[in-house]
Design an enzyme around this catalytic site. Structure first.
Site, short mmCIF file in Angstrom:
data_model
loop_
_atom_site.label_atom_id
_atom_site.label_comp_id
_atom_site.label_asym_id
_atom_site.label_seq_id
_atom_site.Cartn_x
_atom_site.Cartn_y
_atom_site.Cartn_z
N ASP A 46 -10.75 14.19 -24.43
CA ASP A 46 -9.96 14.72 -25.17
C ASP A 46 -8.58 14.69 -24.31
O ASP A 46 -8.79 15.00 -23.15
CB ASP A 46 -10.46 16.37 -24.91
N MET A 47 -7.75 14.00 -24.72
CA MET A 47 -6.23 13.69 -24.30
C MET A 47 -5.76 14.90 -23.89
O MET A 47 -5.71 15.96 -24.74
CB MET A 47 -5.48 12.74 -25.11
N ASP B 56 -6.16 12.51 -30.84
CA ASP B 56 -6.33 12.58 -29.29
C ASP B 56 -7.72 12.81 -28.99
O ASP B 56 -7.85 13.40 -27.71
CB ASP B 56 -5.38 13.43 -28.68
N GLU B 57 -8.75 12.76 -29.59
CA GLU B 57 -10.23 12.90 -29.09
C GLU B 57 -11.25 12.15 -30.02
O GLU B 57 -10.81 11.64 -30.92
CB GLU B 57 -10.30 14.37 -30.00
#
Lengths: 411, 367
Positions: free
Chosen positions: A18-19, A112-113
């Site tokens: 996860d960013m 982003d995941e």
């Protein structure tokens, strides 16, 4: 192969990455003067709603979805940054590609995941924990951005683990410890369990994952069907959900835009509708889809007005979609103020079956084909109907469900 | 009103008309059927304001004349559950319909017979007769291609076209078309086209039997009436223009294939199991002497099968919805079929090798 017999071998190994504050982190990476400062990313300079914000801003209580005005009362020094969706899409693509080095079984969950199934890589790369470190290194090498990583035996627990520490978290929960680890966690801490289900479970005296795991599975199944069985397994640290590389077929495909304040002239609405029709049509054509039913809507003070409008046969021509929009304006809109337009193709299907009495305009199809080719090369709306010269200057927004390939690859 | 008859004599007309009664109704009286007793016969009428079905039954026992409307479904369910040959007495007492049989008594709610919607008198513009079995076959061979709830409302029915000495029925949903052209003696000097709505077609098919006897057909500006023995079916017509079906018939001079129907049908049934569940597409490669069928689905499963055909032309590859081909092959009763192809973007025509007036046209899917 020796590993397979050792106790370190996990029957299933899933990594969730996860960013951390992705868009904000990109801004801070690219503009060093922003580092260590509270920043809020909005849709263009005019955007009033925060898409995401840096950890420095979160410390003030600012969060995604908050109005910028409200954020300024919490932290007057918050710095607004316009989103750069194309940059984010580019970085996301690079990160996802680099993760394929760890395992080809990757599910891009959102912009982003991602989930990685590394079960079958254990004899190649070593322990799941080691592969979790590889993920951090890959993300670092591809983007120099922070991320949180969770490693466990199922998707739900891995995501739970990645959410525990932010930024730069790294948590490993071996599958045999998953149930004990979740035992005292509130069930709503799991991804996909919100207030609705949580409330029902609480009424049955089940507040924690451990409580739910002890309920008979039939109690959940009777109320929520397969989703109930799924949640029961999630609470036991046995989420059966597979890491699937392929995006599911689209259930709908649409575009919408917020209107400038006080826009309630017919001509303005027509331009917005044409804009959205062109976007939906081009996207349907790009993925060789067609739809028969379209939701055409305008958001007014009392809610959405409009509804479902149908073409004679499934289509993907912008003109045909636009005609439905015009019909909607004529039939439903009574000149009341509106502040959002939406055009959505419902249940799009492969545009394969030919029609005997096709009234589709061959010439128009040829024109749109050329337009698609030009725009693919020179950018969106390089060639477009003249009316779109007056289209909204509001920039495109990257959707959270964005993916590097397939029908969700759209800004 | 009072009549005495056996359960079986009452059951048959109830079964015939009950299809017309829609399960969900806005007008309560449309859930009812009208029972009218005259001197020595009884008529049972059902309507949904689009299709009206009247069955006349002769009575041999003395009865009292009168009219009443009774709930269709309940009356049918009671009659069906009575023993074979049971004697039934039906009467109206204090605005209730009372059915007595053996030691049972059933009191049903009635609605005033005067409120039952009646169709206006028809002024037929054309009246002619066709053999019952012929009309039935003609419907059977085309009805499956009718559209269901298409926005092109004129496709949700069947075209009946009268040409000198001919009657042609055509049904299409835009993806495929079925056409049946037979001889008929009718007084129409000019071509006449009417569109019978889907429900009218299906109810008419239920009424027609595979036996001797003629059907009298009456056509007016907006109704069609079919009289089959004691049964009269009247349907409103769809007011619209049916597409020009002649225009979509393929040229038929290009690629001609002959194949045994049953092996082709079975191969399609087998391979289509592994086609995409929604789109049912099957890829067909026609080569001299051989047809190669290929299907696959999103789960990466696939099926292949080769069958022998009689074809000497250039190889051609076309994709079709297997269901459309199967519908056509099921409607053809001959052993051999002929397929006309032009190219992979144009319609294909399928028919039996012996001319019987029936043609099936299917549009391909993009490969």
């Amino acid at each position: 192969m020796a590993l397979r017999d050792s106790t370190d071998f996990w029957p299933r190994a899933i990594i969730h990455v996860d960013m951390n504050a992705f868009f904000a982190s990109v801004e801070q990476r690219d503009f060093p003067e922003l580092r260590g400062k509270p920043i809020a990313v909005t849709n263009g300079e005019q955007g009033a709603t925060i898409i995401t914000c840096s950890y420095e801003a979160r410390a003030f209580g600012i969060h995604t979805g908050m109005r910028l005005k409200e954020a300024r009362t919490l932290c007057p020094d918050v710095i607004q940054r316009p989103a750069r969706p194309k940059v984010y899409a580019h970085i996301s693509t690079a990160i996802m590609a680099s993760l394929c080095e760890v395992s080809p079984d990757i599910e891009v969950f959102s912009v982003d995941e991602a989930f990685l199934d590394v079960t079958r890589c254990q004899s190649l790369h070593g322990t799941p924990e080691r592969m979790g470190r590889m993920v951090v290194d890959q993300v670092q090498a591809a983007s120099s951005l922070p991320c949180s990583v969770g490693v466990s035996g199922d998707k739900c627990t891995a995501k739970f683990a990645a959410n525990l520490v932010k930024p730069n978290g790294f948590i490993v929960i071996p599958p045999r410890e998953a149930r004990a680890r979740l035992e005292h966690e509130p069930v709503t801490a799991l991804s996909g369990v919100a207030q609705g289900i949580g409330g029902y479970l609480a009424a049955h005296g089940a507040h924690t994952c451990g409580d739910v795991a002890r309920l008979p599975v039939s109690v959940l199944a009777r109320r929520f069907g397969n989703m109930g069985r799924h949640i029961w397994l999630m609470c036991r640290g046995e989420d059966p959900d597979k890491v699937s590389a392929d995006a599911a077929a689209p259930k709908s495909l649409g575009h919408g835009k917020v209107l400038p304040p006080g826009a309630c002239e017919r001509e303005v609405l027509l331009t917005y509708f044409l804009h959205m029709s062109e976007k939906v049509g081009a996207r349907l054509r790009r993925h060789d889809l067609a739809a028969r039913r379209f939701f055409i809507g305008l958001r007014a003070a009392q809610g959405w007005i409009g509804g479902t409008f149908s073409l004679a046969q499934p289509g993907n021509e912008a003109r045909a979609i636009y005609r439905l929009c015009c019909a909607m304006l004529r039939q439903v809109w009574q000149a009341q103020p509106v502040f959002q337009v939406q055009v959505t193709a419902l249940a799009p299907e492969p545009a394969g079956q030919r029609d005997l009495f096709s009234e589709t305009d061959q010439k128009q199809q040829a024109v749109e084909h050329v337009m698609d080719q030009v725009n693919r090369r020179y950018g969106e709306f390089a060639l477009a109907p003249a009316r779109l010269l007056q289209r909204s200057a509001m920039p495109n927004v990257i959707a959270p469900s964005w993916q590097p390939d397939g029908h969700r690859q759209s800004i | 009103m009072k009549l005495i008859l056996t359960r079986d004599i009452l059951l048959r007309p109830l079964q015939l008309v009950s299809g017309v009664v829609e399960r969900k109704q806005t007008l309560p009286i449309l859930s009812n059927i009208l029972v009218a007793v005259e001197k020595d016969n009884m008529t049972v009428t059902a309507t949904d304001l689009e299709v009206e079905l009247i069955v006349t039954v002769p009575l041999d026992k003395p009865s009292e004349t009168g009219k009443a409307t009774l709930p269709a479904r309940k009356l049918l369910d009671i009659c069906r559950a009575l023993p074979d040959g049971a004697a039934v007495e039906l009467s109206v007492e204090k605005e209730r319909g009372v059915l007595r049989s053996g030691k049972g008594r059933f009191a049903l709610a009635t609605l005033p017979a005067a409120e039952f919607p009646a169709l206006e008198q028809l002024q037929p513009e054309a009246e002619f007769t066709v053999p019952q079995a012929q009309l039935r076959r003609q419907l059977e061979r085309t009805q499956f291609a009718m559209a269901q709830q298409d926005v092109r409302y004129y496709l949700n029915g069947m075209l009946i076209e009268l040409k000198p000495e001919r009657m042609i029925t055509v049904a299409t949903d835009g993806h495929r078309m079925a056409l049946c052209d037979t001889q008929a003696r009718h007084p129409c000097k000019q071509d006449k086209q009417v569109i019978l709505p889907r429900k009218g077609v299906l109810e008419l098919q239920r009424v027609l039997q595979e036996q001797e006897g003629e059907v009298t057909v009456q056509i007016t500006g907006n109704h069609a009436r079919f009289v089959v023995g004691a049964v009269t079916l009247t349907s409103k017509l769809i007011d619209g223009r049916f597409p020009d079906y002649q225009r979509v018939l393929p040229r038929m001079d290009d690629k001609v294939i002959e194949a045994a129907r049953e092996p082709l049908r079975q191969a399609l049934v087998r391979t289509s199991v592994l086609s995409n569940e929604k789109f049912r597409s099957v890829h067909m490669q026609f080569k001299p002497g051989e047809l190669h069928l290929h299907t696959h689905n999103p789960e990466q499963e696939e099926a292949e099968e080769d069958i022998a055909i009689d074809y000497q032309g250039e190889p051609i590859e076309v994709g079709f919805n297997a269901n459309y081909l199967l519908d056509a092959l099921n409607a053809i009763s001959q052993e051999k079929v002929r397929i006309y192809l032009t190219d992979s973007n144009s319609s294909a025509q399928i028919e039996g090798v012996e001319t019987d007036g029936c043609k099936y046209v299917v549009m391909p899917m993009r490969l």
